[in-house]
Design a protein around this motif. Sequence first.
Motif, short mmCIF file in Angstrom:
data_model
loop_
_atom_site.label_atom_id
_atom_site.label_comp_id
_atom_site.label_asym_id
_atom_site.label_seq_id
_atom_site.Cartn_x
_atom_site.Cartn_y
_atom_site.Cartn_z
N GLY A 517 4.16 -12.43 0.22
CA GLY A 517 5.40 -12.21 0.68
C GLY A 517 6.15 -11.52 1.26
O GLY A 517 7.40 -11.90 2.32
N GLU A 518 6.33 -10.66 0.88
CA GLU A 518 6.47 -9.89 1.52
C GLU A 518 6.36 -9.41 3.39
O GLU A 518 6.92 -9.33 3.92
CB GLU A 518 6.56 -7.99 1.39
CG GLU A 518 7.15 -7.87 -0.64
CD GLU A 518 6.44 -6.12 -0.70
OE1 GLU A 518 6.05 -5.46 0.28
OE2 GLU A 518 6.25 -6.72 -2.50
N VAL A 519 5.22 -9.59 3.68
CA VAL A 519 4.50 -9.92 5.07
C VAL A 519 4.71 -10.93 5.56
O VAL A 519 5.38 -10.88 6.94
CB VAL A 519 2.71 -10.19 4.72
CG1 VAL A 519 2.61 -10.01 6.35
CG2 VAL A 519 2.14 -8.52 4.20
N THR A 520 4.76 -12.37 4.96
CA THR A 520 5.58 -13.61 5.96
C THR A 520 7.25 -12.65 6.14
O THR A 520 7.56 -12.92 7.14
CB THR A 520 5.31 -14.46 4.58
OG1 THR A 520 3.52 -14.24 4.45
CG2 THR A 520 5.84 -15.66 5.53
N GLY A 521 7.83 -12.27 5.38
CA GLY A 521 8.81 -11.42 5.31
C GLY A 521 9.47 -10.99 6.81
O GLY A 521 10.25 -11.52 7.41
N PHE A 522 9.03 -9.99 6.60
CA PHE A 522 8.75 -8.90 7.89
C PHE A 522 9.00 -9.73 9.13
O PHE A 522 9.32 -9.26 9.73
CB PHE A 522 7.56 -7.92 7.33
CG PHE A 522 7.83 -6.83 8.52
CD1 PHE A 522 8.24 -5.25 8.28
CD2 PHE A 522 6.92 -6.69 9.63
CE1 PHE A 522 8.27 -4.51 9.51
CE2 PHE A 522 7.04 -6.06 10.45
CZ PHE A 522 7.59 -4.46 10.74
N LEU A 523 7.36 -10.38 8.99
CA LEU A 523 7.09 -11.17 10.28
C LEU A 523 7.98 -11.65 10.73
O LEU A 523 8.48 -12.47 11.38
CB LEU A 523 5.33 -11.85 10.18
CG LEU A 523 4.32 -11.71 9.70
CD1 LEU A 523 3.20 -11.71 10.20
CD2 LEU A 523 4.16 -9.94 11.24
N ASN A 524 8.84 -12.65 10.02
CA ASN A 524 10.42 -13.74 9.33
C ASN A 524 11.02 -12.69 11.03
O ASN A 524 11.86 -13.14 11.18
CB ASN A 524 9.88 -14.51 8.68
CG ASN A 524 9.31 -15.89 8.15
OD1 ASN A 524 8.14 -15.71 9.16
ND2 ASN A 524 9.50 -16.19 7.06
N GLU A 525 11.06 -11.61 10.53
CA GLU A 525 12.50 -10.98 10.14
C GLU A 525 12.16 -10.60 11.43
O GLU A 525 13.04 -10.23 12.44
CB GLU A 525 12.80 -10.06 9.74
CG GLU A 525 13.13 -9.79 7.94
CD GLU A 525 13.38 -9.02 7.17
OE1 GLU A 525 12.75 -7.65 7.65
OE2 GLU A 525 13.35 -9.07 5.67
N ASN A 526 10.88 -10.26 12.00
CA ASN A 526 10.64 -9.97 13.51
C ASN A 526 10.65 -11.10 14.87
O ASN A 526 10.04 -10.60 15.85
CB ASN A 526 9.91 -8.99 13.73
CG ASN A 526 9.97 -7.34 12.85
OD1 ASN A 526 10.78 -6.51 13.48
ND2 ASN A 526 9.98 -7.27 11.65
N GLY A 527 10.54 -12.29 14.46
CA GLY A 527 10.61 -13.29 14.43
C GLY A 527 9.05 -13.91 15.01
O GLY A 527 8.66 -14.31 16.30
N LEU A 528 7.91 -13.35 14.53
CA LEU A 528 6.49 -13.14 15.11
C LEU A 528 6.80 -14.21 13.85
O LEU A 528 6.36 -14.41 12.93
CB LEU A 528 6.20 -12.57 14.42
CG LEU A 528 7.00 -10.76 14.84
CD1 LEU A 528 5.47 -9.43 15.05
CD2 LEU A 528 6.39 -10.89 16.54
N THR A 529 6.03 -15.82 14.62
CA THR A 529 5.08 -16.78 14.06
C THR A 529 4.08 -16.44 13.54
O THR A 529 2.94 -15.99 14.61
CB THR A 529 5.58 -17.65 14.52
OG1 THR A 529 6.53 -18.21 15.40
CG2 THR A 529 4.79 -19.02 14.36
N THR A 530 3.17 -16.72 12.55
CA THR A 530 2.20 -16.26 11.74
C THR A 530 1.25 -18.08 11.76
O THR A 530 2.14 -18.60 11.93
CB THR A 530 1.84 -15.78 10.81
OG1 THR A 530 2.27 -16.91 9.73
CG2 THR A 530 2.90 -14.23 10.29
N ASP A 531 -0.25 -18.23 12.52
CA ASP A 531 -1.38 -18.49 11.98
C ASP A 531 -1.34 -18.87 10.13
O ASP A 531 -0.85 -17.69 9.20
CB ASP A 531 -2.71 -18.60 12.74
CG ASP A 531 -2.66 -19.40 12.83
OD1 ASP A 531 -3.49 -20.64 13.21
OD2 ASP A 531 -4.19 -19.79 11.62
#
Length: 828
Positions: A517-531
């Motif tokens: 959850g924390e990793v997903t939140g960090f990536l979303n905050e920085n505008g990075l879309t994950t697979d």
Amino acid sequence: MAASKTLGHTGRDWRERDIRVLVAALVVAVATVATIALYASHLQHTLVTSASAFLAGDRQLESENGQPIPQAWRDEAESRGLKTARMVEFSTMVFGAGNFQLVSVKAVDDDYPLRGQVEFQSGPQAPREMIEGGPGRGEVWINPRLLRLLEVDIGGTVEVGNSSLNVSGLLIREPDGGFSMSALAPRIMMHADDVPATGVIQDGSRVEYVNLFAGEASALDAYYAWLQPRFSPSHEWESIEDGETLSESLSKARRFLLLGGSLAVLLAAVAVAVASRQYALGQRDTVALLKTLGVPGQRISRVYIQRLALWGVVGTLVGLMVALPIFWGLASLTANLLEREVDFSVDVAALGPALVTALVSLFAFAYPPIQRLRQVAAMRVLRAQPGEGGSGVLRDGLIAVVAIFGLVWMYARELWMVLALLGGLAALLLILAVLGWLMVLGLRRIVGGGNAWRLALVGLYRHRRASLSQIAVFAMTLMLAATLILVRSSLLDDWQSQLPEDAPNHFLINISSDAVGEVTGFLNENGLTTDTLYPMVRGRLTELNGQPVREAVSKDRDVNALNRELNLTWMENLPDDNRIVNGQWFEPGATEGVSVEAELAQRLGLKVGDVLGFTIGSETIAEPVKSIRTVQWDSMKPNFYMAFPPGGALEGLPATWITSFHLEPERKAVLNAFTREFPTISVLELDHIIERIREIVIQVTQAIEAILALILAAAVVVMAAVVSATLQDRQREGALLRTLGGRQRLLVNSTMLEFALLGLFAGVLGVMAAEVAVWALQYRMFQGSFNWHWPVVFGLPLISAVVLALFGRWQLNPVLRVSPMLLLRRLE
């Protein structure tokens, strides 16, 4: 005797139009096949050499048991003329100006790398350099992110175990970095001689020793044959084709080059067949005259064999002289596009297909009808057109089919490619037979008149044998050209769809379940879309149907997956780029079974229903195979050999998570912030792999365009040869029409309409046969999906009609420029 001497006079032979057409077709055939074969060989060498940089050599020998590779093995390689280098890879903590950081260490010797270059930067603001070597003794190069993580500067020191090493530069990119998924932490590079002083490597340490080799393929293969009996289970021999990411791209590139060369062989055979058959038919009067003069049949055969051999040698030599400068131009173009020096070398073995194509085509198509002519009575030869039907034609057809099959097989050595092309040709000939029957029924009642359409239709019926022959050759030519065009479009579209501009270029590995959850939140905050985030459990495949897997699998099969742990996962939905080839995907709510990657299943001989046993730590599980699926390894997304259903056998086992995302080069600072916040999560940067794959795509695209241009040029020559085969008959008819008062406009319109109809029929047949061939090629060779290509289906027949109408107009030039009487006298 006088007649035989006259036949042997080359000057008189050359004055015969049929000989000139035959030699011209042979020149075009040899030049096309030789150019494509040379360029394909050159490009294959360029691709493999370029891709070998991913290994920093042509081959790698890895030892994962913590024991160095014996020096005697390197000595043996050097005695065989191979270049060698060595390196050691391990993970450890390094200390900077107050901070510790887990790093992945690569220690290299003075000979590293054997292939490729290291991208180096002497300082954060200094220009990047490509150098062929590693750091010196007492020095270390570090990943740019470590400057901030360790709080050190260029010229400072870092501690690796018991040693202090000077930071002399930044390691931007190593040629073999990221080829496997092992380099998970930020990389540093040091000299191999400095490793013992660090004291990092102890008994039981997790360390990998690697030897690099470079040299001729034959020497490498011979060395591997010497080396293989000395391997232990922990030794692994790798080439560039063993890496899933690049092997798919290289395999598709090689197959397309084979396809282009095979189509060139077929077109060359058609060109020589058309010209040589016309030449053979033109020799009927000569054969009849020789028979009336008492020349024995055996002597006639010998004379014609000598003539065909002579002009075959001439056409072949001229074709090779034409091919070499074209090949040099293509090699130069490729070098300029890739900003490299021209590596111009002629692969003599690549000329073999051109020579064999010329000689086999010549004697398979030209000599059989001549041989049949000498067996017919002289008076019958003079009165009619003998030998054009019955068992003789059937025998000639069988010889032609065997010759074509043998030529394509000799060049491609791909059974499915041969079957797909010949299957398309068979479908074409079947439809052509039906079309011929319908043509006879539909056109037999039409009578001529002052209408251009009537004259065109009557012309088709009057020349129905020639028309059907022309349609057959045109359709075959268009089919081969269309096949290459369609496969080229599908292949490039497939590559571009797998590697779009925003393709994932970074992996996050070892994400704990609590941190998802924390990793997903960090990536979303920085505008990075994950697979998609995938769980990952490490386990070994140990049993097959209750037996130890190494006993159940044939010892002749070298399966690397049995020598290491596999990444196991569970997933609810089948990924978009995976395709089920056998069995069914898990039903909703199902908890039993496993899905296996197709190539691994083939190597292990697996089928749906087999039971696989896995050892995961101290746990063992056994699950039946529910499906076998293909995986796009070059998609730059997480892929797995084994996939289980949610809530299945992997439930409750310790797992980490993996995902991928795209990050622009100018935003690399985000990785530093991520590493500080999540120091236990590994970041794998794959930018350079994507760059190299795109470079391969550029190289193959240029090859595709060059091969396509040559194929289309050969197709135009074939069509011109077929049209010119009936030139005299049609010019005579045109002259008679003008003599009888026919207007030029009527003559032009009717002829162009007749040829346009030929082109339309041939285009429809050719494109339908091409779709059949493309379906087989896409499905079996390129592992792609098939779609109808409607723009080509509708466009190609129209283009074919226009081109052949222009050829028909070209035939009329002599009729329109000179008086009918003078033209008739010339044609007598």
